[in-house]
Design a protein around this motif. Sequence first.
Motif, PDB file in Angstrom:
ATOM      1  N   PHE A  96      65.477  -0.911 -52.488  1.00 14.66           N
ATOM      2  CA  PHE A  96      64.355  -0.471 -51.572  1.00 14.66           C
ATOM      3  C   PHE A  96      64.801   0.088 -50.252  1.00 14.66           C
ATOM      4  O   PHE A  96      64.407   0.997 -49.755  1.00 14.66           O
ATOM      5  CB  PHE A  96      63.388  -1.620 -51.234  1.00 14.66           C
ATOM      6  CG  PHE A  96      62.168  -1.316 -50.692  1.00 14.66           C
ATOM      7  CD1 PHE A  96      61.052  -1.297 -51.378  1.00 14.66           C
ATOM      8  CD2 PHE A  96      62.105  -0.990 -49.207  1.00 14.66           C
ATOM      9  CE1 PHE A  96      59.893  -0.879 -50.599  1.00 14.66           C
ATOM     10  CE2 PHE A  96      60.928  -0.663 -48.565  1.00 14.66           C
ATOM     11  CZ  PHE A  96      59.724  -0.673 -49.283  1.00 14.66           C
ATOM     12  N   ASP A 100      64.555   3.866 -48.789  1.00 13.39           N
ATOM     13  CA  ASP A 100      63.955   3.987 -47.659  1.00 13.39           C
ATOM     14  C   ASP A 100      64.626   4.975 -46.794  1.00 13.39           C
ATOM     15  O   ASP A 100      64.282   5.743 -45.797  1.00 13.39           O
ATOM     16  CB  ASP A 100      63.514   2.480 -47.036  1.00 13.39           C
ATOM     17  CG  ASP A 100      62.797   2.453 -46.219  1.00 13.39           C
ATOM     18  OD1 ASP A 100      61.743   3.619 -46.032  1.00 13.39           O
ATOM     19  OD2 ASP A 100      62.924   1.989 -45.073  1.00 13.39           O
ATOM     20  N   ASP A 110      56.751   8.037 -41.139  1.00 13.88           N
ATOM     21  CA  ASP A 110      55.654   7.025 -40.981  1.00 13.88           C
ATOM     22  C   ASP A 110      55.891   6.090 -41.978  1.00 13.88           C
ATOM     23  O   ASP A 110      56.040   6.258 -43.226  1.00 13.88           O
ATOM     24  CB  ASP A 110      54.336   7.720 -41.464  1.00 13.88           C
ATOM     25  CG  ASP A 110      53.124   6.672 -41.452  1.00 13.88           C
ATOM     26  OD1 ASP A 110      52.541   6.425 -40.129  1.00 13.88           O
ATOM     27  OD2 ASP A 110      52.636   6.292 -42.322  1.00 13.88           O
ATOM     28  N   ARG A 111      56.052   4.906 -41.430  1.00 11.87           N
ATOM     29  CA  ARG A 111      56.439   3.747 -42.248  1.00 11.87           C
ATOM     30  C   ARG A 111      55.736   3.302 -43.484  1.00 11.87           C
ATOM     31  O   ARG A 111      56.082   3.187 -44.628  1.00 11.87           O
ATOM     32  CB  ARG A 111      56.465   2.507 -41.283  1.00 11.87           C
ATOM     33  CG  ARG A 111      56.887   1.057 -41.918  1.00 11.87           C
ATOM     34  CD  ARG A 111      56.813   0.086 -40.755  1.00 11.87           C
ATOM     35  NE  ARG A 111      56.775  -1.164 -41.405  1.00 11.87           N
ATOM     36  CZ  ARG A 111      57.769  -1.658 -41.751  1.00 11.87           C
ATOM     37  NH1 ARG A 111      59.208  -1.438 -41.825  1.00 11.87           N
ATOM     38  NH2 ARG A 111      57.948  -2.886 -42.323  1.00 11.87           N
ATOM     39  N   ALA A 112      54.279   3.555 -43.372  1.00 15.93           N
ATOM     40  CA  ALA A 112      53.504   3.030 -44.334  1.00 15.93           C
ATOM     41  C   ALA A 112      53.599   3.929 -45.669  1.00 15.93           C
ATOM     42  O   ALA A 112      53.593   3.915 -46.638  1.00 15.93           O
ATOM     43  CB  ALA A 112      52.011   2.891 -43.952  1.00 15.93           C
ATOM     44  N   ARG A 114      55.876   6.038 -45.961  1.00 13.79           N
ATOM     45  CA  ARG A 114      57.233   6.193 -46.526  1.00 13.79           C
ATOM     46  C   ARG A 114      57.469   5.148 -47.590  1.00 13.79           C
ATOM     47  O   ARG A 114      58.101   5.258 -48.557  1.00 13.79           O
ATOM     48  CB  ARG A 114      58.325   6.003 -45.328  1.00 13.79           C
ATOM     49  CG  ARG A 114      59.497   6.253 -45.563  1.00 13.79           C
ATOM     50  CD  ARG A 114      60.421   6.065 -44.588  1.00 13.79           C
ATOM     51  NE  ARG A 114      60.787   4.859 -44.120  1.00 13.79           N
ATOM     52  CZ  ARG A 114      60.450   4.249 -42.973  1.00 13.79           C
ATOM     53  NH1 ARG A 114      60.048   5.118 -42.048  1.00 13.79           N
ATOM     54  NH2 ARG A 114      60.887   3.011 -42.718  1.00 13.79           N
ATOM     55  N   HIS A 115      56.909   4.004 -47.353  1.00 11.95           N
ATOM     56  CA  HIS A 115      57.223   2.456 -48.255  1.00 11.95           C
ATOM     57  C   HIS A 115      56.237   3.017 -49.578  1.00 11.95           C
ATOM     58  O   HIS A 115      56.789   2.585 -50.548  1.00 11.95           O
ATOM     59  CB  HIS A 115      56.725   1.277 -47.432  1.00 11.95           C
ATOM     60  CG  HIS A 115      57.718   1.012 -46.498  1.00 11.95           C
ATOM     61  ND1 HIS A 115      57.794  -0.203 -45.841  1.00 11.95           N
ATOM     62  CD2 HIS A 115      58.908   1.589 -46.168  1.00 11.95           C
ATOM     63  CE1 HIS A 115      58.663  -0.367 -45.196  1.00 11.95           C
ATOM     64  NE2 HIS A 115      59.424   0.391 -45.221  1.00 11.95           N
ATOM     65  N   ARG A 116      55.112   3.588 -49.082  1.00 11.83           N
ATOM     66  CA  ARG A 116      54.388   3.772 -50.520  1.00 11.83           C
ATOM     67  C   ARG A 116      55.350   4.846 -51.610  1.00 11.83           C
ATOM     68  O   ARG A 116      55.334   4.679 -52.855  1.00 11.83           O
ATOM     69  CB  ARG A 116      53.043   4.608 -50.243  1.00 11.83           C
ATOM     70  CG  ARG A 116      51.874   3.641 -49.931  1.00 11.83           C
ATOM     71  CD  ARG A 116      50.362   4.441 -50.072  1.00 11.83           C
ATOM     72  NE  ARG A 116      50.352   5.736 -49.214  1.00 11.83           N
ATOM     73  CZ  ARG A 116      50.350   5.319 -47.935  1.00 11.83           C
ATOM     74  NH1 ARG A 116      49.888   4.166 -47.502  1.00 11.83           N
ATOM     75  NH2 ARG A 116      50.105   6.338 -47.241  1.00 11.83           N
ATOM     76  N   ARG A 119      58.109   2.894 -53.186  1.00  8.77           N
ATOM     77  CA  ARG A 119      57.814   2.142 -54.061  1.00  8.77           C
ATOM     78  C   ARG A 119      57.344   3.051 -55.428  1.00  8.77           C
ATOM     79  O   ARG A 119      57.506   2.542 -56.450  1.00  8.77           O
ATOM     80  CB  ARG A 119      56.301   1.308 -53.792  1.00  8.77           C
ATOM     81  CG  ARG A 119      56.463   0.222 -52.625  1.00  8.77           C
ATOM     82  CD  ARG A 119      55.517  -0.753 -52.840  1.00  8.77           C
ATOM     83  NE  ARG A 119      54.209  -0.130 -52.362  1.00  8.77           N
ATOM     84  CZ  ARG A 119      53.121  -0.529 -52.391  1.00  8.77           C
ATOM     85  NH1 ARG A 119      52.919  -2.101 -52.779  1.00  8.77           N
ATOM     86  NH2 ARG A 119      52.286  -0.245 -52.178  1.00  8.77           N
TER      87      ARG A 119
ATOM     88  N   ARG B  55      47.959   0.609 -45.512  1.00  2.28           N
ATOM     89  CA  ARG B  55      49.415   0.234 -44.962  1.00  2.28           C
ATOM     90  C   ARG B  55      49.670  -1.184 -45.013  1.00  2.28           C
ATOM     91  O   ARG B  55      50.733  -1.376 -45.473  1.00  2.28           O
ATOM     92  CB  ARG B  55      48.920   0.348 -43.179  1.00  2.28           C
ATOM     93  CG  ARG B  55      50.211  -0.084 -42.380  1.00  2.28           C
ATOM     94  CD  ARG B  55      49.829   0.017 -41.052  1.00  2.28           C
ATOM     95  NE  ARG B  55      49.573   1.493 -40.663  1.00  2.28           N
ATOM     96  CZ  ARG B  55      50.523   2.279 -40.252  1.00  2.28           C
ATOM     97  NH1 ARG B  55      51.671   2.100 -40.109  1.00  2.28           N
ATOM     98  NH2 ARG B  55      50.006   3.602 -39.853  1.00  2.28           N
ATOM     99  N   ALA B  58      51.087  -1.287 -48.648  1.00 10.14           N
ATOM    100  CA  ALA B  58      52.382  -0.639 -48.666  1.00 10.14           C
ATOM    101  C   ALA B  58      53.338  -1.855 -48.067  1.00 10.14           C
ATOM    102  O   ALA B  58      54.594  -1.715 -48.322  1.00 10.14           O
ATOM    103  CB  ALA B  58      52.637   0.580 -47.852  1.00 10.14           C
ATOM    104  N   GLU B  59      52.931  -2.677 -46.998  1.00 10.40           N
ATOM    105  CA  GLU B  59      53.680  -3.582 -46.483  1.00 10.40           C
ATOM    106  C   GLU B  59      54.178  -4.866 -47.100  1.00 10.40           C
ATOM    107  O   GLU B  59      54.890  -5.704 -46.923  1.00 10.40           O
ATOM    108  CB  GLU B  59      53.245  -3.724 -44.802  1.00 10.40           C
ATOM    109  CG  GLU B  59      53.373  -2.603 -43.907  1.00 10.40           C
ATOM    110  CD  GLU B  59      54.593  -2.178 -43.863  1.00 10.40           C
ATOM    111  OE1 GLU B  59      55.594  -2.965 -43.672  1.00 10.40           O
ATOM    112  OE2 GLU B  59      54.686  -1.146 -43.855  1.00 10.40           O
TER     113      GLU B  59
END
Lengths: 286, 275
Positions: A96, A100, A110-112, A114-116, A119, B55, B58-59
């Motif tokens: 991850f 990332d 953008d954190r959200a 990017r994390h989507r 995943r 958000r 995702a977190e």
Amino acid sequence: MTTTVSASGLTLRFGGTRALDDVSLRLGRGVTGLLGPNGAGKTTLLRVLATAVPADRGAFTVLGHDPATARGRQELRRNLGYLPQTPGFHPDFTPFEFVDYVAILKELTDRAARHREVRRVLAETDLDDVRGRRIKKLSGGMRQRVALAAALVGDPGFLVLDEPTVGLDPEQRMRFREVIARAGEDRTVLLSTHQTEDVAMLCNRVLVMAGGRIRFAGTPAELTARAAGRVWSSSGRDPGAKAGWRTGTGAFRNVGDPPPGADLLEPTLEDGYLLTLDGELAEVTA
Amino acid sequence: MSWHVAEEDLRAYARGELQPPLLWSADTHLAGCAECRAVLASAWEPGALETAWARLDAELDAPRPRPFERLLLRLGVPDHTARLLAATPVLRRSWLTAVVLVLAMSVLTARAGHSTTLFLALTPLLPLAGVALSYGPVADPTYEMTVVSPLHGFRLLMIRTVAVLTAALALTGLAGLALPGFGLGAFAWLLPALALTATGLALTPRLGPVAAPALAGGGWVVLLLLAEAARNPGDHALAPFTAAGQGVAAGVAALAAGLLFLTRDRFDQSTGGVR
């Protein structure tokens, strides 16, 4: 075929060696296999197309972007997924964290979002279960999948994969092929490999390189057809064959110009590949 | 729940404007607190709410950052920059420990011998080595992927350089404070350090990431040996650590920084060669 990648006259020297010698090619959507012996220039070609190194001469565009300009190069890189021959990792990172990190390099800040995306690609490469484990504790096959996940981040239109299946066991290779085949449905994928089975099972086009030049460009069926009538079976080694080896049945499989009345066999992609290399066959004769 | 996310923070969260580490606290808390989720759900328009839920989704399973990243975030570094720095090979405990050991030994030598020469000679090499080890095909295992990313190579280099310089200069500065008897003279390493680091970087596009800093460091050693040979018995300091020498170092640093800026696009492609 709608051309998405176009190159003409690519030439690159390393010292006195021409790693690329006037290479021209056109690629469209789908998976294109790049075959060739060691030192053929495959990796150099992939590195040039991935903008890792500039060519001494020649030009190319990817999805309409010309890397000769800084702006064109950046746009090209935004549309590029690259899996190098020996992908490096920060070993303390988890899959991850590593994907990332690559996503950040691809400007996903953008954190959200990017994390989507992280995943999504981890799921696409079947890494969900190990995403929190340190990379240094993963098997070679899983590490290759981490590198592939990193290449897929950002949904790039052009994927450059340098020998992604090397060192994988048959099951891992099959899973890898599934992912690459899915990726090739709506992208341009250029896949360097030593495995003719990879090309036969995955690719709708194939390029054969040797000595820094493209020796063949066409479909796998066309490459196979090159060997039609030029593969035969014999009870002993045929001195007239360009290549020949004893098979599991004890008979010899020969490739080259058959003698009159020879027992002709159905050619394979590998036969066509060997005949295309021709002058470089000495090393495969056994 | 013994506490709840402040309403103002929930508003910022819904707008997507809440920054780490508050953002993470809110994410974690919202996952387990129906009361705060209800506040979040009732307070804002659907679009913002969907963004907030996305958000949160995702977190939920994002890994918790490591201590080094958490420290950077607490210092106000954006999360993406913190992750880039966490991937900087040289910003590891082993390198920082080596720097501390070198500094401790040179400080002890200075205090025992009543001379800062060794301390001043060694310390400019620390940031030079640190920056050299933070970027390039030898030091960075992900170098090839980094080079072909749309993030400009020079920008990444500068992010890492600033971080390494900050760490090295802070530690060296602390070491300088351990030599109170020598006054400002104990900080005469600063300008040579900047000059050497900038020179090493400016030469990298032409000489490569190994030869360039090696040449800069080697040049520094030769310069010190020449200064030592030319030193008069009455001189308190070697020429590079006098006022005139500091002026030269400042000039070299400025020139090298200018050259580095002019050659910034050369950091955008690889220096390695593979068939």
